[in-house]
Enzyme design. Structure first.
Site, PDB file in Angstrom:
ATOM      1  N   SER A  55      79.302  56.465 118.095  1.00 52.96           N
ATOM      2  CA  SER A  55      78.195  56.301 117.024  1.00 52.96           C
ATOM      3  C   SER A  55      78.378  57.106 115.738  1.00 52.96           C
ATOM      4  O   SER A  55      78.879  58.354 115.877  1.00 52.96           O
ATOM      5  CB  SER A  55      76.900  56.929 117.904  1.00 52.96           C
ATOM      6  OG  SER A  55      75.648  56.619 116.824  1.00 52.96           O
ATOM      7  N   GLU A  56      77.987  56.701 114.613  1.00 54.27           N
ATOM      8  CA  GLU A  56      78.378  57.012 113.232  1.00 54.27           C
ATOM      9  C   GLU A  56      77.481  58.605 113.274  1.00 54.27           C
ATOM     10  O   GLU A  56      77.908  59.213 112.246  1.00 54.27           O
ATOM     11  CB  GLU A  56      78.124  55.881 112.324  1.00 54.27           C
ATOM     12  CG  GLU A  56      76.473  55.665 112.109  1.00 54.27           C
ATOM     13  CD  GLU A  56      76.507  54.244 111.481  1.00 54.27           C
ATOM     14  OE1 GLU A  56      75.613  54.436 110.492  1.00 54.27           O
ATOM     15  OE2 GLU A  56      77.186  53.414 111.763  1.00 54.27           O
ATOM     16  N   ASN A  57      76.630  58.791 113.944  1.00 52.75           N
ATOM     17  CA  ASN A  57      75.876  59.869 113.615  1.00 52.75           C
ATOM     18  C   ASN A  57      76.436  61.096 114.585  1.00 52.75           C
ATOM     19  O   ASN A  57      76.138  62.395 114.453  1.00 52.75           O
ATOM     20  CB  ASN A  57      74.419  59.995 114.042  1.00 52.75           C
ATOM     21  CG  ASN A  57      74.149  59.604 115.546  1.00 52.75           C
ATOM     22  OD1 ASN A  57      75.043  58.824 116.220  1.00 52.75           O
ATOM     23  ND2 ASN A  57      73.346  60.156 116.256  1.00 52.75           N
ATOM     24  N   GLY A  58      77.827  60.801 115.226  1.00 53.27           N
ATOM     25  CA  GLY A  58      78.687  62.090 115.481  1.00 53.27           C
ATOM     26  C   GLY A  58      78.812  61.882 116.924  1.00 53.27           C
ATOM     27  O   GLY A  58      78.467  63.219 117.633  1.00 53.27           O
ATOM     28  N   SER A  98      83.158  61.698 111.783  1.00 52.81           N
ATOM     29  CA  SER A  98      82.765  60.210 112.655  1.00 52.81           C
ATOM     30  C   SER A  98      82.931  59.130 111.591  1.00 52.81           C
ATOM     31  O   SER A  98      83.954  58.311 112.000  1.00 52.81           O
ATOM     32  CB  SER A  98      81.140  60.214 112.703  1.00 52.81           C
ATOM     33  OG  SER A  98      81.197  58.701 113.037  1.00 52.81           O
TER      34      SER A  98
END
Length: 228
Positions: A55-58, A98
Site C-alpha cells: 500500500s502506498e501509504n506505507g 513506499s
C-alpha cells in the site's frame, strides 16, 4: 431472464471482476491494489499462494478485510477510509520508502480503477475537469513503474456510455501503460495490434461486448467464457 440475472449486469459484477483478476496473481508477486474496487482482491488471493500486497501509504503485507468487530483503526489502506489486516511479517515505512519501491520497479502487478481506457492502452483515472480533484495519488507512478498494469472497472458508465474508447477524452494518467482490462463483461488484452477480446462473461457474446465498447475489439480465436 430477469434484470437481476442479466448476463454481465448482475449484482455480483464487482465480484466477477476481482475474482478474475485474482487469477492473475502468482507466487512471490509484489502487488499494489488501487483505491476502490481493486482493494477487494485482497479477499480473493488463492489459498496457499504467497503474494505480498503493498500500500502506498506505507504498508507491506496487507491481508484481507477484517471481520466485523475486529477492525483496528490504526491499520488502513491507501484509501484512508478502509481498515485492513496484517499478514505475518508485515512491515511499515514512510511514504518516501513506499514510492521508492514503486518507482524502483519492484511492483510486479498494479491493479487500478479507470474512468476511461483507450485502444492504445492509455489510461485516464484521476480527474474530471470541473469537478473536485483530490489529487493524482500514486497512480501516475504506478502505471509508469509497475511491471504490469491491470485495469479493474465496470464496462460502461452509469448512463451506459462506453468507457473503453478509441481515444481517451479525460486528462491522462499514463500513455500506453495498460496491459489488461477486466470488466464484468470481458477480459481484454492490450496489444500492439489493438484490443484483443479473450473472454466474455457467461451468457454474453463477442457482439454484445463490442456494442458496449467504442474501440474496435479483435476477437481471439481462442475466445472463451470467463469462469464464475
Amino acid at each position: 431472464m430477469t434484470a437481476t440475472t442479466k448476463p454481465g449486469k448482475d449484482v455480483d459484477k464487482r465480484e466477477r471482476i476481482v475474482k478474475r483478476i485474482a487469477r492473475e496473481l502468482r507466487d512471490g508477486f509484489y502487488v499494489n491494489l488501487g483505491i476502490g474496487m481493486p482493494t477487494l482482491i485482497a479477499n480473493h488471493v488463492p489459498p496457499g499462494m504467497d503474494v505480498i500486497l503493498q500500500s502506498e501509504n506505507g504498508m507491506l503485507g496487507i491481508g484481507p478485510y477484517p471481520i466485523e468487530g475486529q477492525e483496528d483503526p490504526d491499520l488502513i489502506n491507501a484509501g484512508k477510509r478502509e481498515t485492513v489486516t496484517e499478514m505475518a511479517g508485515t512491515s511499515y515505512f514512510s511514504s518516501a520508502d513506499s514510492f521508492a519501491m514503486i518507482r524502483g520497479g519492484h511492483i510486479d502487478l498494479s491493479v487500478l480503477g479507470a474512468m476511461e481506457v483507450d485502444e492504445s492502452g492509455s489510461l485516464a483515472n484521476w480527474m474530471i475537469p470541473g469537478k473536485m480533484v483530490k489529487g493524482m495519488g500514486g497512480a501516475m507512478d504506478l502505471v509508469a513503474s509497475a511491471q504490469r498494469v491491470v485495469v479493474a472497472m465496470e464496462h460502461t458508465t452509469r448512463e451506459g456510455a462506453p468507457k473503453i474508447l478509441k481515444k481517451c477524452t479525460l486528462p491522462l494518467t499514463g500513455v500506453r501503460v495498460v496491459d489488461t482490462i477486466v470488466t464484468e463483461m470481458a477480459y481484454i488484452r492490450v496489444t500492439k495490434d489493438g484490443l484483443v477480446l479473450e473472454e466474455v462473461a457467461p451468457g454474453l457474446t463477442a457482439e454484445d461486448v463490442q456494442r458496449a465498447t467504442e474501440a474496435r475489439l479483435v476477437v481471439s480465436k481462442k475466445l472463451k467464457v470467463m469462469e464464475s
